[in-house]
Design an enzyme around this catalytic site. Structure first.
Site: not given
Ligand code: PLP
Length: 384
Positions: A72-73, A155, A183, A203-205, A330
């Site tokens: 995601g980042s 988030n 999210q 983001s997959a996780h 974070c």
């Molecule tokens: C977790 C998150 C990210 C970052 O994603 P990562 O895969 O952990 O780098 C970005 N935006 C939102 C809204 C998130 O919840």
């Protein structure tokens, strides 16, 4: 898994065993580089193509509009920097960006970084429930605006933004529009046509896939300047040997998430609504942070408990086997109050009392019962 109750699914989710099984062969016997010429590598190339098609289908996009990233980042960084620099390169006047004050730091700090490189950024304020309105976005647009970025769902407090309305305004003004859907993925439809977005991050996780892999949708024709140079992967938009095992994991997890979305949402909403109702009823002075359902992610509950420090509540809950967080994972470890609650107009002291409980597909009614029992005890104990 059973020794504790995991209620921090907005921070990350456990990898689904089905997803792990789909990934495993690509770490071991099918390790080939999709860019190599021999048969087994070309097979992997086909697998990669089909993975891209699967993501595109769920997003109602074309396969060549999907870029695989490291999460995601990275997707957020690529979206903002890639479009901002590309548009300014074509027209030096385009040096303005619109976003909100409640974005994830992957967007906020990228915007700050762009400020250091000559861009001007408008950070739109939000209301008490964490919502920005389409008319606020419309009012912030200037002739110099290069990009708009507004998250689909927050988030920390789970508030869902009016993305379709904002998308319509951005489109009318001819300004590329990015949404951080990290999210929201797995909980809300990600149809880029219905949402009227030009870029979208996942983001997959966050949906039972592996960590370290994500995707960015970039609508055809949107100016984009690559930020990672090297090989010709991802149609020259993001160099580096494709992380095929993780990409397979992302696709398997995304497919599962959208297959089960309606059922999951119904179950989560019911459990979450019960949690919210019981906490508000049984804990004196408890406040629900964020919007009321349905303007709220089904998995999210976020409370303030006046007079009790959020970090202390977390410790007491952990002593009782309950894992959750204050604000976002974070920002944990920093003693600053949540930037989201501060933007929502909370006093700093109240913001420090926040606790976020985010349910997941493994959360059971029995677990929620235990939390409903534990929370009033913990708050009463800490208020003594
Ligand atoms: C977790 C998150 C990210 C970052 O994603 P990562 O895969 O952990 O780098 C970005 N935006 C939102 C809204 C998130 O919840």
């Amino acid at each position: 898994m059973n020794e504790y109750i995991y209620l921090d699914n907005a921070a990350t989710t456990p990898l689904d065993p089905v997803v792990l099984a789909a990934m495993t062969p690509y770490f071991t016997e099918r390790f080939f580089n999709p860019s190599s010429r021999y048969g087994p590598a070309q097979n992997n190339k086909r697998v990669l193509d089909s993975a891209r098609e699967s993501v595109a289908r769920i997003l109602n996009a074309r396969p060549n509009e999907i870029i695989f990233t490291s999460g995601g980042s990275e997707s957020d960084n690529l979206a903002l920097k890639g479009v901002a620099y590309a548009r300014r390169a074509r027209n030096p006047k385009l040096n303005h960006i619109i976003t909100t004050s409640i974005e994830h730091h992957a967007v906020l700090y990228t915007a700050k970084n762009l400020e250091e490189h000559g861009f001007e950024v408008t950070y739109l304020p939000v209301d008490r429930e964490g919502r920005v309105s389409a008319s606020q976005v419309a009012a912030a647009i200037r002739p110099e605006t290069a990009l708009i970025s507004v998250m689909l769902a927050n988030n920390e407090v789970g508030t869902i933004q009016p993305i379709t309305e904002i998308g319509a305004i951005a489109r009318k003004a001819g300004i590329p529009f990015h949404t951080d859907a990290v999210q929201a993925a797995g909980a809300l439809p990600l149809d880029v046509e219905a949402l009227q977005v030009d870029l979208l991050s996942i983001s997959a996780h966050k949906f039972y896939g592996p960590k370290g892999v994500g995707a960015l949708y970039i609508r055809r024709g949107i100016p984009f300047e690559p930020q990672i140079q090297g090989g010709e992967q991802e149609r020259n938009r993001r160099a580096g040997t494709e992380n095929l095992p993780e990409i397979i994991g992302l696709v398997a997890a995304l497919t599962l998430a959208y297959r089960d979305m309606t059922d999951n949402n119904r179950r989560l909403t019911e459990l979450r609504d019960k949690l919210i109702a019981e906490v508000l009823e049984n804990v004196p002075g408890a406040i629900l942070n964020g919007a009321h359902p349905p303007q709220r992610l089904p998995s999210n509950a976020n409370f303030c408990f006046e007079g009790v420090n959020g970090e202390t509540i977390l410790l007491e809950l952990e002593n009782r086997g309950i894992l959750c967080s204050s604000g976002s994972a974070c920002a944990a470890g920093s003693s600053d109050p949540s930037h989201v609650l501060m933007a929502m107009g909370y006093e700093e002291e109240l913001a420090h009392t926040a606790v976020r409980l985010t349910l997941g597909k493994h959360t059971t009614p029995a677990e929620i019962e235990r939390v409903i029992k534990a929370l009033p005890e913990v708050i009463a104990l800490l208020r003594e």
